[in-house]
Design an enzyme around this catalytic site. Structure first.
Site, PDB file in Angstrom:
ATOM      1  CG  HIS A  96      87.525  -8.293 -30.162  1.00 14.39           C
ATOM      2  ND1 HIS A  96      88.007  -8.525 -31.424  1.00 14.39           N
ATOM      3  CD2 HIS A  96      86.573  -9.227 -29.953  1.00 14.39           C
ATOM      4  CE1 HIS A  96      87.371  -9.553 -31.966  1.00 14.39           C
ATOM      5  NE2 HIS A  96      86.481  -9.994 -31.098  1.00 14.39           N
ATOM      6  CG  ASP A 303      94.350  -0.305 -29.867  1.00 11.64           C
ATOM      7  OD1 ASP A 303      93.277  -0.920 -29.741  1.00 11.64           O
ATOM      8  OD2 ASP A 303      94.560   0.528 -30.770  1.00 11.64           O
TER       9      ASP A 303
HETATM   10  P1  ADQ Z   1      89.011  -0.730 -32.691  1.00 12.58           P
HETATM   11  O1  ADQ Z   1      89.264  -0.037 -31.392  1.00 12.58           O
HETATM   12  O2  ADQ Z   1      87.884  -0.202 -33.472  1.00 12.58           O
HETATM   13  O3  ADQ Z   1      88.851  -2.306 -32.491  1.00 12.58           O
HETATM   14  P2  ADQ Z   1      91.191  -1.218 -34.730  1.00 12.58           P
HETATM   15  O4  ADQ Z   1      91.724  -2.559 -34.451  1.00 12.58           O
HETATM   16  O5  ADQ Z   1      92.248  -0.231 -35.117  1.00 12.58           O
HETATM   17  O6  ADQ Z   1      90.421  -0.551 -33.513  1.00 12.58           O
HETATM   18  O7  ADQ Z   1      90.163  -1.328 -35.914  1.00 12.58           O
HETATM   19  C1  ADQ Z   1      89.627  -0.195 -36.515  1.00 12.58           C
HETATM   20  C2  ADQ Z   1      89.068  -0.551 -37.883  1.00 12.58           C
HETATM   21  O8  ADQ Z   1      88.278   0.541 -38.314  1.00 12.58           O
HETATM   22  C3  ADQ Z   1      90.166  -0.770 -38.899  1.00 12.58           C
HETATM   23  O9  ADQ Z   1      89.817  -1.836 -39.734  1.00 12.58           O
HETATM   24  C4  ADQ Z   1      90.178   0.554 -39.686  1.00 12.58           C
HETATM   25  O10 ADQ Z   1      90.529   0.404 -41.036  1.00 12.58           O
HETATM   26  C5  ADQ Z   1      88.738   0.989 -39.564  1.00 12.58           C
HETATM   27  N1  ADQ Z   1      88.688   2.464 -39.624  1.00 12.58           N
HETATM   28  C6  ADQ Z   1      89.250   3.323 -38.766  1.00 12.58           C
HETATM   29  N2  ADQ Z   1      89.047   4.601 -39.171  1.00 12.58           N
HETATM   30  C7  ADQ Z   1      88.352   4.530 -40.321  1.00 12.58           C
HETATM   31  C8  ADQ Z   1      87.843   5.483 -41.239  1.00 12.58           C
HETATM   32  N3  ADQ Z   1      88.027   6.790 -41.080  1.00 12.58           N
HETATM   33  N4  ADQ Z   1      87.158   5.032 -42.290  1.00 12.58           N
HETATM   34  C9  ADQ Z   1      86.963   3.705 -42.464  1.00 12.58           C
HETATM   35  N5  ADQ Z   1      87.427   2.768 -41.652  1.00 12.58           N
HETATM   36  C10 ADQ Z   1      88.118   3.163 -40.589  1.00 12.58           C
HETATM   37  C11 ADQ Z   1      88.814  -3.203 -31.349  1.00 12.58           C
HETATM   38  C12 ADQ Z   1      89.993  -3.098 -30.401  1.00 12.58           C
HETATM   39  C13 ADQ Z   1      91.300  -3.274 -31.162  1.00 12.58           C
HETATM   40  C14 ADQ Z   1      91.296  -4.599 -31.911  1.00 12.58           C
HETATM   41  C15 ADQ Z   1      90.002  -4.779 -32.698  1.00 12.58           C
HETATM   42  C16 ADQ Z   1      89.890  -6.190 -33.250  1.00 12.58           C
HETATM   43  O11 ADQ Z   1      89.985  -1.838 -29.714  1.00 12.58           O
HETATM   44  O12 ADQ Z   1      92.412  -3.224 -30.272  1.00 12.58           O
HETATM   45  O13 ADQ Z   1      92.377  -4.656 -32.821  1.00 12.58           O
HETATM   46  O14 ADQ Z   1      88.860  -4.522 -31.904  1.00 12.58           O
HETATM   47  O15 ADQ Z   1      90.002  -7.130 -32.231  1.00 12.58           O
END
Ligand code: ADQ
Length: 412
Positions: A96, A303
């Site tokens: 990921h 990312d």
């Molecule tokens: P993350 O680094 O966690 O994931 P991301 O893909 O942006 O990053 O996912 C974050 C999730 O958390 C999103 O669904 C978002 O809505 C949720 N979130 C963030 N802040 C929040 C808040 N304050 N309240 C509720 N929900 C919140 C890792 C990798 C990424 C990759 C994913 C999936 O780092 O690059 O996209 O896995 O593979």
């Protein structure tokens, strides 16, 4: 329809494996932050030990016809450990995060060993061609593998490498956007914006997300645009994560200081430039926040994919969508080509793009949004799952082949 089996980790495992090798060694290294990566033998030992435990635990649960799909950097050696326990099933691995360039990965002691353990998989998936190519570079130059037509050959095994960009559950997000809670939240946000354009950021509080650089870019916009500055505000939602790891405590402290300083320097009696919020929100509330925003700042320094960018796109009003400002170093940039793509390290670039987004005419916003939404809707999380499992088990019923394969090969 999912059954889960969980196991407890000892405190030592949490320290050495989860907080240690996973989050203090691999996470920073995979996000190109070798300045933050900590290389400790105890961490590597704990990582290996815990993956052996996962293998011991899951091995008896595996049927002969099962395909196994291992997720993420916490479990890189799991496939190899399962093979050592006689598992002949098809095993896939999906990463990921980004895969780092070869010269960075070489800073990890025993990196080649870790990569060779991945030759145990049948399929390995990455979000983008860039991460896949970086993996190939290392496997070929440091582990003696060869690569041809999507297939890596090494240590007598063939591994299919695929790009498989993850998507969101778009239908769920569309439904959430129409929910009462989302509508109420959007209305509350619009009212509290009081005619100003809301710029939103939603990220786990992590140094890879470029939050300090974002605040500085936004401040630059405030300084360079004295007329427009009071027409906007930035809502940054950043729930703390991995709070026991020191580098996370540091970033938290520095963001508090930075938002305080910027607000102190620029706020007026009727306006605060940054609303900085450290908590998680329900998904329907987030959908309402996205919908009410005029601009999203999704500007990670690195990312794997970034799902917030896709959630923001899915939540927009098709008639009057907001503008996505997206880091070109997020995996999502390969798909969301119609976003305003920026270099998140450049405060000037960030400032210019905020200005461009604010001035963007509706037709251009709609055209860009349509193209992005089409991608988000078509390449959703179901598409992602299907793409990976098709590579792993093909169109055929895996049970027939696998049974013969396993019974003829026998367990060592
Ligand atoms: P993350 O680094 O966690 O994931 P991301 O893909 O942006 O990053 O996912 C974050 C999730 O958390 C999103 O669904 C978002 O809505 C949720 N979130 C963030 N802040 C929040 C808040 N304050 N309240 C509720 N929900 C919140 C890792 C990798 C990424 C990759 C994913 C999936 O780092 O690059 O996209 O896995 O593979």
């Amino acid at each position: 329809g999912v059954t889960t089996a969980t196991i407890d980790l000892e405190e030592q495992d949490v320290d050495e494996y989860y907080n240690g090798f996973a989050n203090r060694t691999l996470w920073p290294l995979f996000h190109y932050r070798i300045d933050l990566a900590e290389y400790e033998r105890d961490f590597a030992g704990g990582y290996q030990r815990t993956n052996e435990r996962f293998a011991d635990t899951v091995r008896p649960l595996i049927d002969v016809a099962d395909a196994i799909w291992v997720q993420d950097y916490h479990m890189i050696p799991l496939g190899d450990e399962l093979r050592k326990r006689g598992c002949k099933n098809r095993i896939g691995f999906f990463l990921h995060t980004p895969w780092p360039p070869r010269r960075l990965l070489l800073t990890l002691p025993n990196a080649a060993e870790l990569v060779r353990s991945m030759f145990a998989y049948d399929v390995i998936g990455f979000h983008t061609a860039e991460w896949l190519q970086a993996f190939v570079d290392f496997a070929v130059l440091e582990c003696g593998a060869t690569f041809d037509d999507g297939v890596l050959s090494g240590d007598g095994r063939e591994i299919q490498l695929i790009t498989c960009p993850i998507g969101i559950d778009c239908n769920e997000l569309l439904a959430l956007t129409q929910s009462e809670n989302a509508k109420r939240t959007a209305a509350v946000m619009r009212e509290s914006a009081n005619g100003r354009a809301m710029i939103v950021g939603v990220d786990r509080l992590d140094y890879s997300k470029g939050l300090e650089e974002r605040f500085l870019g936004y401040e630059r916009f405030l300084i360079e645009n004295p007329k427009e500055r009071k027409e906007v505000f930035l809502l940054q939602i950043a729930p703390p994560s991995r709070g026991t790891v020191e580098s996370y405590q540091r970033i938290r402290g520095s963001l508090e200081a930075l938002s305080g300083r910027i607000n102190g320097a620029h706020a007026d009696i009727d306006w605060v430039p940054i609303r900085y919020v450290n908590q998680g929100y329900r998904r329907d509330v987030l959908a309402g926040v996205y919908r009410a925003a005029r601009i999203a700042l999704v500007t990670p320094l690195r990312d794997g994919m970034n799902l917030v960018a896709k959630e923001f796109v899915a939540a927009q009003d098709p008639e009057d969508p907001g503008v996505l400002i997206l880091s070109r170093f997020a995996g999502a940039a390969a798909q969301l080509t119609e976003a305003l793509q920026v270099n998140p390290h450049s405060a000037e670039d960030l400032s210019d793009s905020i200005r461009t987004a604010l001035a963007m005419p509706r037709e251009e916003r709609v055209a860009r949004w349509r193209s992005m939404f089409q991608n988000v809707r078509e390449q959703d999380v179901v598409w992602w799952r299907r793409r990976f499992t098709n590579a792993l088990i093909g169109e055929t019923d895996p049970s027939a082949d696998r049974e013969t394969e396993q019974s003829s090969a026998g367990a060592p």
